[in-house]
Design a protein around this motif. Structure first.
Motif, PDB file in Angstrom:
ATOM      1  N   ILE A  72       0.863  -1.193   0.000  1.00 42.78           N
ATOM      2  CA  ILE A  72       0.000   0.000   0.000  1.00 42.78           C
ATOM      3  C   ILE A  72       0.900   1.243   0.000  1.00 42.78           C
ATOM      4  O   ILE A  72       0.666   2.198  -0.755  1.00 42.78           O
ATOM      5  CB  ILE A  72      -0.899   0.027   1.242  1.00 42.78           C
ATOM      6  CG1 ILE A  72      -1.519  -1.318   1.502  1.00 42.78           C
ATOM      7  CG2 ILE A  72      -1.908   1.188   1.169  1.00 42.78           C
ATOM      8  CD1 ILE A  72      -2.907  -1.530   1.162  1.00 42.78           C
ATOM      9  N   ASP A  73       1.926   1.222   0.851  1.00 41.82           N
ATOM     10  CA  ASP A  73       2.849   2.361   0.902  1.00 41.82           C
ATOM     11  C   ASP A  73       3.524   2.564  -0.451  1.00 41.82           C
ATOM     12  O   ASP A  73       3.731   3.695  -0.883  1.00 41.82           O
ATOM     13  CB  ASP A  73       3.902   2.143   2.003  1.00 41.82           C
ATOM     14  CG  ASP A  73       3.300   2.364   3.396  1.00 41.82           C
ATOM     15  OD1 ASP A  73       2.191   2.931   3.471  1.00 41.82           O
ATOM     16  OD2 ASP A  73       3.929   1.962   4.393  1.00 41.82           O
ATOM     17  N   ARG A  74       3.870   1.462  -1.096  1.00 43.94           N
ATOM     18  CA  ARG A  74       4.494   1.581  -2.423  1.00 43.94           C
ATOM     19  C   ARG A  74       3.512   2.171  -3.436  1.00 43.94           C
ATOM     20  O   ARG A  74       3.889   3.002  -4.262  1.00 43.94           O
ATOM     21  CB  ARG A  74       4.986   0.217  -2.907  1.00 43.94           C
ATOM     22  CG  ARG A  74       6.212  -0.212  -2.141  1.00 43.94           C
ATOM     23  CD  ARG A  74       6.918  -1.403  -2.705  1.00 43.94           C
ATOM     24  NE  ARG A  74       8.211  -1.471  -2.036  1.00 43.94           N
ATOM     25  CZ  ARG A  74       9.193  -2.273  -2.352  1.00 43.94           C
ATOM     26  NH1 ARG A  74       9.047  -3.097  -3.361  1.00 43.94           N
ATOM     27  NH2 ARG A  74      10.322  -2.254  -1.695  1.00 43.94           N
ATOM     28  N   ALA A  75       2.272   1.730  -3.366  1.00 48.51           N
ATOM     29  CA  ALA A  75       1.259   2.264  -4.294  1.00 48.51           C
ATOM     30  C   ALA A  75       1.099   3.769  -4.070  1.00 48.51           C
ATOM     31  O   ALA A  75       1.010   4.546  -5.024  1.00 48.51           O
ATOM     32  CB  ALA A  75      -0.076   1.548  -4.080  1.00 48.51           C
ATOM     33  N   ILE A  76       1.085   4.181  -2.798  1.00 50.00           N
ATOM     34  CA  ILE A  76       0.932   5.610  -2.488  1.00 50.00           C
ATOM     35  C   ILE A  76       2.158   6.376  -2.994  1.00 50.00           C
ATOM     36  O   ILE A  76       2.030   7.434  -3.617  1.00 50.00           O
ATOM     37  CB  ILE A  76       0.718   5.821  -0.970  1.00 50.00           C
ATOM     38  CG1 ILE A  76      -0.623   5.209  -0.558  1.00 50.00           C
ATOM     39  CG2 ILE A  76       0.768   7.304  -0.606  1.00 50.00           C
ATOM     40  CD1 ILE A  76      -0.813   5.041   0.936  1.00 50.00           C
ATOM     41  N   ALA A  77       3.355   5.807  -2.751  1.00 47.98           N
ATOM     42  CA  ALA A  77       4.589   6.470  -3.204  1.00 47.98           C
ATOM     43  C   ALA A  77       4.580   6.624  -4.729  1.00 47.98           C
ATOM     44  O   ALA A  77       4.934   7.673  -5.268  1.00 47.98           O
ATOM     45  CB  ALA A  77       5.813   5.660  -2.755  1.00 47.98           C
ATOM     46  N   LEU A  78       4.114   5.580  -5.429  1.00 45.61           N
ATOM     47  CA  LEU A  78       4.020   5.667  -6.891  1.00 45.61           C
ATOM     48  C   LEU A  78       3.012   6.736  -7.303  1.00 45.61           C
ATOM     49  O   LEU A  78       3.277   7.547  -8.186  1.00 45.61           O
ATOM     50  CB  LEU A  78       3.578   4.318  -7.474  1.00 45.61           C
ATOM     51  CG  LEU A  78       4.647   3.239  -7.594  1.00 45.61           C
ATOM     52  CD1 LEU A  78       3.997   1.933  -8.070  1.00 45.61           C
ATOM     53  CD2 LEU A  78       5.734   3.661  -8.579  1.00 45.61           C
ATOM     54  N   ALA A  79       1.853   6.730  -6.625  1.00 41.50           N
ATOM     55  CA  ALA A  79       0.793   7.679  -6.983  1.00 41.50           C
ATOM     56  C   ALA A  79       1.268   9.119  -6.814  1.00 41.50           C
ATOM     57  O   ALA A  79       0.855  10.003  -7.570  1.00 41.50           O
ATOM     58  CB  ALA A  79      -0.447   7.422  -6.119  1.00 41.50           C
ATOM     59  N   MET A  80       2.138   9.349  -5.835  1.00 41.50           N
ATOM     60  CA  MET A  80       2.597  10.713  -5.564  1.00 41.50           C
ATOM     61  C   MET A  80       3.632  11.198  -6.590  1.00 41.50           C
ATOM     62  O   MET A  80       3.958  12.372  -6.619  1.00 41.50           O
ATOM     63  CB  MET A  80       3.194  10.818  -4.146  1.00 41.50           C
ATOM     64  CG  MET A  80       2.197  10.610  -3.005  1.00 41.50           C
ATOM     65  SD  MET A  80       0.696  11.622  -3.100  1.00 41.50           S
ATOM     66  CE  MET A  80       1.372  13.247  -2.776  1.00 41.50           C
ATOM     67  N   ARG A  81       4.160  10.282  -7.407  1.00 42.67           N
ATOM     68  CA  ARG A  81       5.117  10.724  -8.434  1.00 42.67           C
ATOM     69  C   ARG A  81       4.360  11.473  -9.535  1.00 42.67           C
ATOM     70  O   ARG A  81       3.337  10.999 -10.012  1.00 42.67           O
ATOM     71  CB  ARG A  81       5.840   9.508  -9.033  1.00 42.67           C
ATOM     72  CG  ARG A  81       6.735   8.774  -8.042  1.00 42.67           C
ATOM     73  CD  ARG A  81       7.232   7.483  -8.641  1.00 42.67           C
ATOM     74  NE  ARG A  81       8.268   7.743  -9.638  1.00 42.67           N
ATOM     75  CZ  ARG A  81       9.557   7.499  -9.466  1.00 42.67           C
ATOM     76  NH1 ARG A  81       9.980   6.965  -8.331  1.00 42.67           N
ATOM     77  NH2 ARG A  81      10.423   7.768 -10.408  1.00 42.67           N
ATOM     78  N   ILE A  85       0.183   7.800 -13.297  1.00 45.61           N
ATOM     79  CA  ILE A  85      -1.255   7.643 -13.056  1.00 45.61           C
ATOM     80  C   ILE A  85      -1.417   6.284 -12.382  1.00 45.61           C
ATOM     81  O   ILE A  85      -1.060   5.258 -12.957  1.00 45.61           O
ATOM     82  CB  ILE A  85      -2.067   7.666 -14.369  1.00 45.61           C
ATOM     83  CG1 ILE A  85      -1.872   8.990 -15.118  1.00 45.61           C
ATOM     84  CG2 ILE A  85      -3.550   7.426 -14.088  1.00 45.61           C
ATOM     85  CD1 ILE A  85      -2.547   9.020 -16.498  1.00 45.61           C
ATOM     86  N   LEU A  86      -1.901   6.289 -11.148  1.00 44.88           N
ATOM     87  CA  LEU A  86      -2.068   5.037 -10.405  1.00 44.88           C
ATOM     88  C   LEU A  86      -3.519   4.589 -10.585  1.00 44.88           C
ATOM     89  O   LEU A  86      -4.448   5.337 -10.269  1.00 44.88           O
ATOM     90  CB  LEU A  86      -1.739   5.286  -8.927  1.00 44.88           C
ATOM     91  CG  LEU A  86      -1.487   4.135  -7.948  1.00 44.88           C
ATOM     92  CD1 LEU A  86      -2.763   3.454  -7.505  1.00 44.88           C
ATOM     93  CD2 LEU A  86      -0.492   3.106  -8.462  1.00 44.88           C
ATOM     94  N   VAL A  87      -3.693   3.393 -11.111  1.00 47.32           N
ATOM     95  CA  VAL A  87      -5.037   2.886 -11.408  1.00 47.32           C
ATOM     96  C   VAL A  87      -5.316   1.701 -10.494  1.00 47.32           C
ATOM     97  O   VAL A  87      -4.444   0.847 -10.303  1.00 47.32           O
ATOM     98  CB  VAL A  87      -5.131   2.468 -12.897  1.00 47.32           C
ATOM     99  CG1 VAL A  87      -6.552   2.046 -13.233  1.00 47.32           C
ATOM    100  CG2 VAL A  87      -4.683   3.604 -13.806  1.00 47.32           C
ATOM    101  N   LYS A 131       2.641   9.595 -19.779  1.00 50.10           N
ATOM    102  CA  LYS A 131       2.543   9.238 -18.360  1.00 50.10           C
ATOM    103  C   LYS A 131       2.937   7.778 -18.161  1.00 50.10           C
ATOM    104  O   LYS A 131       2.847   6.973 -19.084  1.00 50.10           O
ATOM    105  CB  LYS A 131       1.093   9.403 -17.881  1.00 50.10           C
ATOM    106  CG  LYS A 131       0.602  10.834 -17.850  1.00 50.10           C
ATOM    107  CD  LYS A 131       1.092  11.522 -16.605  1.00 50.10           C
ATOM    108  CE  LYS A 131       0.420  12.875 -16.403  1.00 50.10           C
ATOM    109  NZ  LYS A 131       0.841  13.497 -15.148  1.00 50.10           N
ATOM    110  N   ALA A 132       3.360   7.475 -16.938  1.00 52.17           N
ATOM    111  CA  ALA A 132       3.579   6.076 -16.576  1.00 52.17           C
ATOM    112  C   ALA A 132       2.329   5.591 -15.858  1.00 52.17           C
ATOM    113  O   ALA A 132       1.963   6.130 -14.813  1.00 52.17           O
ATOM    114  CB  ALA A 132       4.795   5.959 -15.671  1.00 52.17           C
ATOM    115  N   VAL A 133       1.651   4.630 -16.434  1.00 52.29           N
ATOM    116  CA  VAL A 133       0.410   4.139 -15.839  1.00 52.29           C
ATOM    117  C   VAL A 133       0.696   2.846 -15.084  1.00 52.29           C
ATOM    118  O   VAL A 133       1.212   1.879 -15.643  1.00 52.29           O
ATOM    119  CB  VAL A 133      -0.671   3.914 -16.921  1.00 52.29           C
ATOM    120  CG1 VAL A 133      -1.913   3.268 -16.324  1.00 52.29           C
ATOM    121  CG2 VAL A 133      -1.026   5.241 -17.575  1.00 52.29           C
ATOM    122  N   VAL A 134       0.387   2.865 -13.776  1.00 49.84           N
ATOM    123  CA  VAL A 134       0.639   1.694 -12.936  1.00 49.84           C
ATOM    124  C   VAL A 134      -0.692   1.169 -12.435  1.00 49.84           C
ATOM    125  O   VAL A 134      -1.479   1.920 -11.842  1.00 49.84           O
ATOM    126  CB  VAL A 134       1.533   2.052 -11.723  1.00 49.84           C
ATOM    127  CG1 VAL A 134       1.818   0.795 -10.906  1.00 49.84           C
ATOM    128  CG2 VAL A 134       2.826   2.699 -12.184  1.00 49.84           C
TER     129      VAL A 134
END
Lengths: 371, 360
Positions: A72-81, A85-87, A131-134
């Motif tokens: 979850i922390d990694r997803a949040i860290a990615l989203a904040m870049r 775009i965090l999906v 964008k980088a879409v994750v």
């Protein structure tokens, strides 16, 4: 509505309840594995219909609940870049990480989007080449085929700005661990109908044989669950221990073979940490080396920080293992609620704590006779 | 998908501490869930707005304020519309901006008279879109017999809005002397709903980007003042009317139960929901009892007048599929329970945050 109303029918439900009452001579402890089943049990108050000796404990089958904090922390860290775009599936957004959740990251400016299918994330990637879409690929065997197909599709279409942060878990290894634990009380298992729709139930035959445990593959409507309970009690009272399939309208012995092949093509089993339970050998899926370009954990650098701790009051570990009920928790409905969850089982509608909170928080009206 | 109704939290003192009555943690910021009409919205109202704007008319937390000027009872309300997409099956943001405000007045039994319309436009919005929406707003106002007598326009930079937001305020006159309030429900009263639930929310959701959901579901957006007038003409003893917009029926009933310090019991099989809406909800993991409506009303009526009220509802085109769905009970204050199709009971809580689509 066809395929729903007949499985919510009061007359059939009452018939199954009397069947259970006639068969059950002794007390039994049963576990439903899947959070969707927990939700139905709570929503329809099915425990109120059962004889007092039949106890249902709730299993670890809530995908958002067992996703490790670090992911979850990694997803949040990615989203904040800024370039990301965090999906995600919707119910991951409120799951607390160590300090934050994705909804709050979104409020702070992160580009977080909800989809119903991972293939939509691939579409977003092709629409936003800058964008980088994750995609946050979580879940049990149920969501694995669609997640695999998204990676396969991105690979096929030559989309290079798509990757997946994977946290996939597998049911049988976790059940093996729980059943083998000295504190295990479970005498019969309702196996998860959707997982078995994909995977079939051969793995559960081994589990049943090894632990001498009756297992019934169950569906998700009240009549499904009452029938599964009835079948389990019949096995227990007659001293049988085998796998039976209640959810025949969806599950076959071998499962969905093309879906399994899609999963095998893209993923390979790995040791996996389960939130609240710990590391379980071979209980997860990771992306194969051939598809490493789509593995967000290889595409993006992550700081490996200090060990992250859960909220001290949260007993989600025992709840996910069926050792305690949500109402045993001192924080339940006091300091922990769906608006302010301390642990993941309070977040998703499939989490046991959220289901208790939503439908059963006042036990006073449980079991009242019908007016 | 919005409504102006101030949202009342269920009474914390009677809920065994089940709500989170603590203030929003310092440094907290607004989340989308604060606009969902559920618990988070209620927290904003109770922790920021009510203490700040404290006055007797506001404190009743009805869909509209009732004020008296020189002995004339006036109903006054306001509502902002941020629906996306701007055009949807069954309506658009213009007609919705009229219906929403007219309905808030209607729920007080008022005859709507005048509206204001304020437009917040985003740089780049095609003028043709604005023309269409203004025409739709005017047509809806005309059909309701109200006049848009004042307005305002603001433009924000590209990226600071979502095309177009509208605020409407409305004034109506109250000809009856009934005390209609969400605080008036009494044990024994019956709960009626004017038709199937969830049409608006599902019609909007099906249009949203990324949801390849094909349905024929239309928004139920409609003005309810004539329906309310027909109900009042029966002389039945109505306690209150509410339109279950954001947060759906569940939120509305929780508010009534809390404000009246009573319990409410719903019969699940009595609650009308269209087959298509049920299907979409099953697919998306949503509960229709929490989905928004824009042309339905909930009426609480004295038990002996329930059949009269139901008859009057069913005689009106907007109430043909009305049902008696539950009873006000002498149960724990603020608690709404549902009798399931299996005869068991469960709680019907307010929404915590938005309904989130589930994984599987």
């Amino acid at each position: 509505m066809k395929y729903l109303d007949e499985y919510r029918d009061e007359r059939i439900a009452r018939m199954l309840v009397s069947q259970i009452r006639e068969t059950a001579a002794r007390p039994w402890v049963l576990m439903e594995v899947c959070g969707g089943q927990t939700h139905t049990l709570m929503r329809y108050g099915i425990e109120d219909l059962l004889p007092a000796g039949i106890e249902l404990v709730h299993g670890p089958g809530c995908p958002v609940c067992v996703t490790p904090l670090e992911k979850i922390d990694r997803a949040i860290a990615l989203a904040m870049r800024p370039e990301v775009i965090l999906v995600s599936y919707g119910d991951m957004l409120r799951v607390p990480g160590s300090r934050n959740d994705l909804l709050r990251a979104k409020a702070a400016g992160a580009d977080v989007r909800i989809v119903y299918s991972p293939l939509e994330a691939v579409t977003i990637a092709s629409a936003h080449p800058d964008k980088a879409v994750v995609f946050f690929g979580v879940g049990f065997e149920t969501t694995a085929p669609a997640n695999a197909m998204a990676i396969w599709e991105a690979h096929r279409a030559g989309i290079t700005n798509f990757s997946m942060l994977v946290s996939h878990v597998l049911v049988p290894p976790a059940m093996r661990l729980l059943l083998g634990s000295p504190s295990n009380r479970v005498q019969g298992l309702i196996a998860p109908g959707h997982v078995c729709t994909v995977m079939g139930y051969r793995e559960y035959e081994q589990l049943s044989a090894d632990f001498c445990l009756p297992i019934v593959v169950g569906g998700f409507e009240p009549v499904d669950l009452l029938e599964a309970i009835s079948m389990l009690i019949a096995q227990l009272e007659h001293g049988r221990a085998q796998v039976e399939n209640q959810y025949v309208r969806s599950v076959t012995c071998d499962g969905n073979l093309p879906a399994q092949r899609a999963v095998e093509r893209v993923f390979t089993p790995c040791d996996q940490k389960w939130r609240g339970i710990g590391l379980i050998p071979h209980s997860g899926l990771r992306i194969r080396e051939e598809y490493a370009a789509f593995d967000a954990e290889k595409v993006f650098p992550f700081a490996t920080g200090a060990a992250i701790e859960e909220a001290p009051d949260c007993i989600s570990a025992q709840i996910l293992q069926g050792l305690k009920k949500p109402t045993d928790c001192v924080a339940f409905a006091e300091r922990c609620s769906p608006s302010n969850p301390l642990g993941a089982p309070m977040v998703s509608s499939e989490g046991a704590c959220a289901a208790y909170y939503q439908y059963r928080r006042h036990a006073a009206h449980a079991g009242e006779p019908r007016p | 998908m919005n409504g102006s109704r101030p949202v009342k939290a269920t009474a914390p003192q009677t809920m065994s501490g089940a709500l989170c009555p603590s203030p929003l943690p310092a440094g907290e910021s607004v989340l989308l869930g604060h606009g969902s009409g559920g618990k988070l919205s209620a927290e904003l109202i109770h922790e920021i707005f009510l203490p700040t704007f404290d006055n007797p008319a506001l404190a009743l937390l009805n869909d509209q304020a009732m004020v008296s000027v020189n002995g004339i009872r006036l109903a006054f309300t306001t509502d902002s519309f941020v629906v996306k997409p701007l055009f949807f099956p069954g309506g658009d943001i213009g007609s919705l901006a009229v219906h929403g405000t007219v309905n808030d007045l209607a729920m007080g039994g008022a005859t709507p008279l005048f509206l204001s319309a304020a437009f917040i436009l985003e740089e780049g919005l095609p003028l043709d879109t604005l023309r269409q929406i203004s025409a739709s707003l005017q047509e809806a106002a005309r059909a309701c017999g109200v006049a848009v007598v004042t307005g305002d326009t603001k433009v924000v930079e590209k990226g600071s809005g979502d095309g177009l937001f509208i605020n409407t305020s409305g004034i109506g006159v109250v000809h009856h002397d009934l005390a209609l309030s969400a605080g008036n429900a009494r044990p024994g009263d019956k709960v009626l709903v004017s038709g199937p639930l969830g049409d608006h929310g599902i019609a909007i959701l099906a249009q949203r980007e990324g949801l390849a959901l094909e349905t024929a579901i239309q928004s139920d957006s409609a003005p309810l003042h004539n329906l309310v007038a027909a109900l009042l003409a029966t002389g039945a003893s109505f306690r209150c009317f509410r339109d279950p917009t954001r947060g759906g029926l569940a939120s509305t009933l929780n508010e009534i139960a809390a404000q009246s310090q009573v319990g409410i019991e719903l019969q699940e099989h009595r609650v009308p929901v269209r087959e298509q809406v049920r299907g979409a909800c099953e697919l998306l993991g949503l509960d229709p009892l929490y989905v928004a409506n824009e042309g339905k009303l909930v009426a609480i009526v004295k038990a002996e007048d329930a059949e009269t009220a139901l008859g009057a509802l069913r005689e009106h085109p907007l109430g043909r599929e009305a049902e008696i769905i539950g009873t006000v009970i002498n149960g724990p204050a603020g608690r709404v329970t549902v009798r399931t199709t299996l005869g068991t009971a469960r709680m019907l809580d307010m929404l915590s945050g938005d309904q989130l689509p589930r994984i599987c």
